[in-house]
Each structure stands twice: as structure tokens, then as C-alpha cells.
Design an enzyme around this catalytic site. Structure first.
Site, PDB file in Angstrom:
ATOM      1  N   CYS A 158      -2.135  -0.574   7.396  1.00  0.00           N
ATOM      2  CA  CYS A 158      -1.366   0.672   7.324  1.00  0.00           C
ATOM      3  C   CYS A 158      -1.620   1.530   8.559  1.00  0.00           C
ATOM      4  O   CYS A 158      -0.709   2.242   9.012  1.00  0.00           O
ATOM      5  CB  CYS A 158      -1.707   1.444   6.054  1.00  0.00           C
ATOM      6  SG  CYS A 158      -1.094   0.618   4.576  1.00  0.00           S
ATOM      7  N   CYS A 183      -5.970   1.553   5.344  1.00  0.00           N
ATOM      8  CA  CYS A 183      -6.533   0.280   5.792  1.00  0.00           C
ATOM      9  C   CYS A 183      -6.025  -0.009   7.206  1.00  0.00           C
ATOM     10  O   CYS A 183      -5.158   0.697   7.729  1.00  0.00           O
ATOM     11  CB  CYS A 183      -6.146  -0.840   4.835  1.00  0.00           C
ATOM     12  SG  CYS A 183      -4.428  -1.372   5.011  1.00  0.00           S
ATOM     13  N   GLU A 235       0.759   4.005   1.750  1.00  0.00           N
ATOM     14  CA  GLU A 235       1.196   4.517   3.061  1.00  0.00           C
ATOM     15  C   GLU A 235       2.370   3.692   3.581  1.00  0.00           C
ATOM     16  O   GLU A 235       3.341   4.234   4.111  1.00  0.00           O
ATOM     17  CB  GLU A 235       0.052   4.433   4.078  1.00  0.00           C
ATOM     18  CG  GLU A 235      -1.242   5.082   3.638  1.00  0.00           C
ATOM     19  CD  GLU A 235      -2.172   4.129   2.918  1.00  0.00           C
ATOM     20  OE1 GLU A 235      -1.729   3.432   1.976  1.00  0.00           O
ATOM     21  OE2 GLU A 235      -3.359   4.066   3.284  1.00  0.00           O
ATOM     22  N   HIS A 248       0.820  -1.213   0.000  1.00  0.00           N
ATOM     23  CA  HIS A 248       0.000   0.000   0.000  1.00  0.00           C
ATOM     24  C   HIS A 248       0.861   1.273   0.000  1.00  0.00           C
ATOM     25  O   HIS A 248       2.005   1.270   0.481  1.00  0.00           O
ATOM     26  CB  HIS A 248      -0.940   0.002   1.211  1.00  0.00           C
ATOM     27  CG  HIS A 248      -2.045  -1.000   1.080  1.00  0.00           C
ATOM     28  ND1 HIS A 248      -3.167  -0.996   1.887  1.00  0.00           N
ATOM     29  CD2 HIS A 248      -2.199  -2.046   0.219  1.00  0.00           C
ATOM     30  CE1 HIS A 248      -3.965  -1.988   1.525  1.00  0.00           C
ATOM     31  NE2 HIS A 248      -3.403  -2.639   0.523  1.00  0.00           N
TER      32      HIS A 248
HETATM   33  N1  LIG Z   1      -5.428   3.026   1.885  1.00  0.00           N
HETATM   34  C1  LIG Z   1      -5.122   2.243   0.844  1.00  0.00           C
HETATM   35  N2  LIG Z   1      -3.890   2.347   0.279  1.00  0.00           N
HETATM   36  C2  LIG Z   1      -3.564   1.588  -0.810  1.00  0.00           C
HETATM   37  O1  LIG Z   1      -2.458   1.714  -1.333  1.00  0.00           O
HETATM   38  N3  LIG Z   1      -4.496   0.685  -1.297  1.00  0.00           N
HETATM   39  C3  LIG Z   1      -4.200  -0.036  -2.523  1.00  0.00           C
HETATM   40  C4  LIG Z   1      -4.196  -1.514  -2.508  1.00  0.00           C
HETATM   41  C5  LIG Z   1      -4.669  -1.848  -3.899  1.00  0.00           C
HETATM   42  O2  LIG Z   1      -3.618  -1.730  -4.852  1.00  0.00           O
HETATM   43  C6  LIG Z   1      -5.682  -0.779  -4.179  1.00  0.00           C
HETATM   44  C7  LIG Z   1      -7.090  -1.121  -3.722  1.00  0.00           C
HETATM   45  O3  LIG Z   1      -7.652  -1.929  -4.717  1.00  0.00           O
HETATM   46  P1  LIG Z   1      -9.202  -2.064  -4.975  1.00  0.00           P
HETATM   47  O4  LIG Z   1      -9.733  -3.062  -3.997  1.00  0.00           O
HETATM   48  O5  LIG Z   1      -9.843  -0.694  -4.743  1.00  0.00           O
HETATM   49  O6  LIG Z   1      -9.302  -2.523  -6.397  1.00  0.00           O
HETATM   50  O7  LIG Z   1      -5.225   0.332  -3.435  1.00  0.00           O
HETATM   51  C8  LIG Z   1      -5.712   0.557  -0.739  1.00  0.00           C
HETATM   52  C9  LIG Z   1      -6.069   1.306   0.335  1.00  0.00           C
HETATM   53  C10 LIG Z   1      -7.431   1.179   0.934  1.00  0.00           C
HETATM   54  O8  LIG Z   1      -7.395   0.820   2.228  1.00  0.00           O
HETATM   55 ZN   LIG Z   2      -3.005  -0.204   3.720  1.00  0.00          ZN
END
Ligand SMILES: Nc1nc(=O)n([C@H]2C[C@H](O)[C@@H](COP(=O)(O)O)O2)cc1CO
Ligand SMILES: [Zn+2]
Length: 170
Positions: free
Chosen positions: A117, A114, A90, A88
Site C-alpha cells: 500500500c 504495508c 488503503e 487492504h
Molecule cells: N495497513 C494495513 N491495511 C489493511 O487493510 N490490512 C488488512 C489485511 C488483513 O485483512 C488484516 C491484517 O490481518 P492480521 O494479520 O492482523 O490478522 O488487515 C493490514 C494492514 C497492515 O499492514
Molecule cells: Zn497494505
């Protein structure tokens, strides 16, 4: 343009400059554009209490796990989806920081963190999350994030866009 009584041009401070929040969220948005994820691109920008940028990150596959060899699916056999593998934004920003402590820093992120993170943000001593989207607000992971942030005293607030457009011709 403004002129004095003698007709001489008076130069004034620009008024349409970016606020700190716009600047750092802009950096997060630009970082997100590096993501290979075709469904959700996330960018993060870590900033200290002197408004200096410490690190940036975006969601992507771990170093050495080639983007072309990894799955980008959202559904199907879990091992054949992106979720077990993608790092992710973060977490990447935290791990990309090579300068020591992140204590007291804040994170600008284009999507609410999430639960995993959130743990990394709390454990690294960061104190504030400024987020743009919260499209998974109803998911348990986001509820858990907010529960942990509340308990740990990490503030979070939504970035309020001022509808300012920046064009980058690259
Ligand atoms: N805060 C976040 N930072 C992130 O970098 N992500 C990333 C993980 C995945 O590559 C994408 C989410 O994929 P999708 O489920 O919307 O197709 O975003 C997701 C979240 C959400 O919690
Ligand atoms: Zn995350």
C-alpha cells in the site's frame, strides 16, 4: 448556558466539535466496521488539501470473491489463508476513488500501511499518512514502508486521540 445582563440567553460557538483529524479518523474508524476480518479491521479515508473527503475503504475480499467462500485464516496452507486475497483498506480507498488525481492528498488510516500500500500511496502522489495504530512496526513490511515514505518525501504522523467519545446509536 450564558446570559447577558438583561437575562437573555447568549448563544456561543460549540467548543467540543471534532477537529479535522478527529473527523477523518472517525470516518476511517467507521469504515473499518464494515470489515469481515475477525482479527484486524482497517479503515482508510482519503482527503484533499481543502479537507474534502475523496474516498474511503476498508479491508475486504475483492469484488466477486464472496466473503463466505474465502478463507479468513491467519495461519496454515498459504492458499487457505486470507493473505493472498484480501484487499487492504488503503488500496481499496485508492481504487474506489473515481475522480482523477490523488496528487497531494493525505490518507487517514487506522493501521500503518504495508509496503504494498505504501507503493500505491507514493505512486498515486499522496503526500501524508496519518495513522492510528502501528502494531506491526517491527515487521519488515512496515520498516520497508517507512523507508520508502522517507525516500519519497511522504510524511507520516501518528494520530493523537483526545479521548473524545462519539456514540452512534444505529
Ligand atoms: N495497513 C494495513 N491495511 C489493511 O487493510 N490490512 C488488512 C489485511 C488483513 O485483512 C488484516 C491484517 O490481518 P492480521 O494479520 O492482523 O490478522 O488487515 C493490514 C494492514 C497492515 O499492514
Ligand atoms: Zn497494505
Amino acid at each position: 448556558m450564558f446570559f447577558d445582563p438583561e437575562g437573555k440567553e447568549i448563544r456561543m460557538k460549540r467548543t467540543d466539535y471534532l477537529s479535522w483529524d478527529q473527523y477523518f479518523m472517525g470516518v476511517a474508524l467507521l469504515s473499518a466496521q464494515r470489515s469481515k476480518d475477525d482479527h484486524t479491521q482497517v479503515g482508510a479515508c482519503l482527503v484533499n488539501d481543502q479537507n474534502k473527503i475523496l474516498s474511503v475503504g476498508y479491508n475486504g475480499m475483492p469484488t466477486g470473491c464472496h466473503d463466505d467462500d474465502m478463507p479468513w485464516e491467519r495461519e496454515g496452507e498459504p492458499l487457505d489463508t486470507k493473505y493472498f486475497y484480501v484487499c487492504h483498506a488503503e488500496l481499496n480507498a485508492i481504487l474506489n476513488y473515481g475522480g482523477g488525481s490523488l496528487y497531494g492528498a493525505r490518507v487517514y488510516v487506522t493501521l500503518f500501511p504495508c509496503n504494498e500500500c505504501a507503493k500505491a500511496i507514493i505512486q498515486s502522489g499522496m503526500k501524508e499518512v496519518i495513522y492510528m495504530q502501528d502494531k506491526y512496526a517491527d515487521d519488515d513490511m512496515t520498516v520497508a514502508s517507512k523507508r520508502m515514505f522517507d525516500m519519497a518525501g511522504v510524511k507520516y504522523r501518528k494520530f493523537e486521540p483526545k479521548d473524545q467519545t462519539i456514540e452512534l446509536h444505529l
